[in-house]
Design an enzyme around this catalytic site. Structure first.
Site, PDB file in Angstrom:
ATOM      1  N   GLY A  46       0.836  -1.191   0.000  1.00  0.00           N
ATOM      2  CA  GLY A  46       0.000   0.000   0.000  1.00  0.00           C
ATOM      3  C   GLY A  46       0.872   1.242   0.000  1.00  0.00           C
ATOM      4  CD  GLN A  51       3.375   5.824   2.630  1.00  0.00           C
ATOM      5  OE1 GLN A  51       2.394   5.310   2.129  1.00  0.00           O
ATOM      6  NE2 GLN A  51       4.366   5.112   3.140  1.00  0.00           N
ATOM      7  CB  CYS A  92       4.989   2.100   7.231  1.00  0.00           C
ATOM      8  SG  CYS A  92       4.590   3.619   6.343  1.00  0.00           S
ATOM      9  CG  LEU A  93       6.501   0.893   1.243  1.00  0.00           C
ATOM     10  CD1 LEU A  93       5.981   1.183  -0.153  1.00  0.00           C
ATOM     11  CD2 LEU A  93       7.594  -0.162   1.205  1.00  0.00           C
ATOM     12  CG  HIS A 134      -0.770   1.488   7.311  1.00  0.00           C
ATOM     13  ND1 HIS A 134       0.178   0.966   8.173  1.00  0.00           N
ATOM     14  CD2 HIS A 134      -0.078   2.289   6.456  1.00  0.00           C
ATOM     15  CE1 HIS A 134       1.376   1.444   7.849  1.00  0.00           C
ATOM     16  NE2 HIS A 134       1.249   2.244   6.804  1.00  0.00           N
ATOM     17  CD  GLU A 135      -1.142   2.567   2.733  1.00  0.00           C
ATOM     18  OE1 GLU A 135      -0.635   3.698   2.642  1.00  0.00           O
ATOM     19  OE2 GLU A 135      -0.469   1.542   3.003  1.00  0.00           O
ATOM     20  CG  HIS A 138       0.396   6.975   5.342  1.00  0.00           C
ATOM     21  ND1 HIS A 138       1.527   7.388   6.006  1.00  0.00           N
ATOM     22  CD2 HIS A 138       0.561   5.645   5.125  1.00  0.00           C
ATOM     23  CE1 HIS A 138       2.329   6.347   6.193  1.00  0.00           C
ATOM     24  NE2 HIS A 138       1.768   5.279   5.665  1.00  0.00           N
TER      25      HIS A 138
HETATM   26 NI    NI Z   1       2.526   3.339   5.563  1.00  0.00          NI
END
Ligand code: NI
Length: 173
Positions: A46, A51, A92-93, A134-135, A138
C-alpha cells in the site's frame, strides 16, 4: 511511468493532511500509475500520496501474492467499522524494516472514487482492512508508529538514523 521518492518518517511532510481530489484528469491517472509502480518496486502492499509528498486523498493498494489486484482509492472514506478488533504486525514504506503490532477494526466498509471519478464501495476484512486503515491514516498525517509509546518511537527514530548514517537505507531514490 516513474518511480517516486518515498518520504521517511519522521519527515515533517508526513504530517500534512491531504486535500480532496477535485480533478479527475490525466495528471491524476499518471500519479496513480506512478504510485503503483513505486509500491510494487519497493516492494509494498500500500502507498498513500502523502508518502510521495503529494497531499491529495489518493491511495494505491495491492495485497495479492501475484501483484495483480491493484486498487486505486481516490477520496476514500471508511463508512462503517466493526466493533471487533484485529491485531496485525504492520510495516510501512516510510518506516523501513520496522514492524510492530497495531490494533484496528477487523472489518470495514469503504467508499471511494476511481481515477475517472466513479464512486464505488467495498467491504474489507483482515489484512485488507488493516491496509486501508493504515493508508487512510497517512492521508490524515498519521504514521502507524505514532500509535506506539513515546519510548518505542524514539528507539525507532534512533534505529532509522543509524541505518541512514551507515548507508543501509536510501533516503532518496
Ligand atoms: Ni505506511
Amino acid at each position: 511511468m516513474a518511480l517516486l521518492t518515498i518520504l521517511t518518517w519522521p519527515d515533517p511532510r508526513l504530517k500534512t493532511v491531504a486535500a480532496p481530489v477535485r480533478k479527475f484528469d490525466a495528471r491524476l491517472a499518471t500519479l496513480a500509475a506512478d504510485m503503483a509502480q513505486t509500491m510494487y518496486a519497493a516492494p509494498g502492499i500500500g502507498l498513500a500520496a502523502t508518502q510521495v509528498n503529494v497531499h491529495e486523498r489518493l491511495v494505491v493498494i495491492d495485497i495479492s501474492e501475484q501483484k495483480n489486484d491493484l486498487r486505486i482509492l481516490v477520496n476514500p472514506e471508511i463508512i462503517w467499522k466493526s466493533e471487533a478488533k484485529f491485531i496485525y504486525e504492520e510495516g510501512c514504506l516510510s518506516v523501513p524494516e520496522i514492524y510492530d503490532e497495531i490494533e484496528r477494526a477487523e472489518q470495514i466498509k469503504v467508499r471511494a472514487q476511481d481515477v475517472k471519478g466513479e464512486f464505488y464501495t467495498f467491504d474489507a476484512e483482515g489484512l485488507l482492512a488493516v491496509c486501508v486503515q493504515h493508508e487512510l491514516d497517512h492521508l490524515l498525517g498519521k504514521v502507524f508508529v505514532e500509535y506506539l509509546s513515546p519510548l518505542k518511537q524514539s528507539r525507532i527514530k534512533t534505529k532509522l538514523k543509524k541505518k541512514i548514517a551507515r548507508g543501509d537505507l536510501q533516503t532518496v531514490r
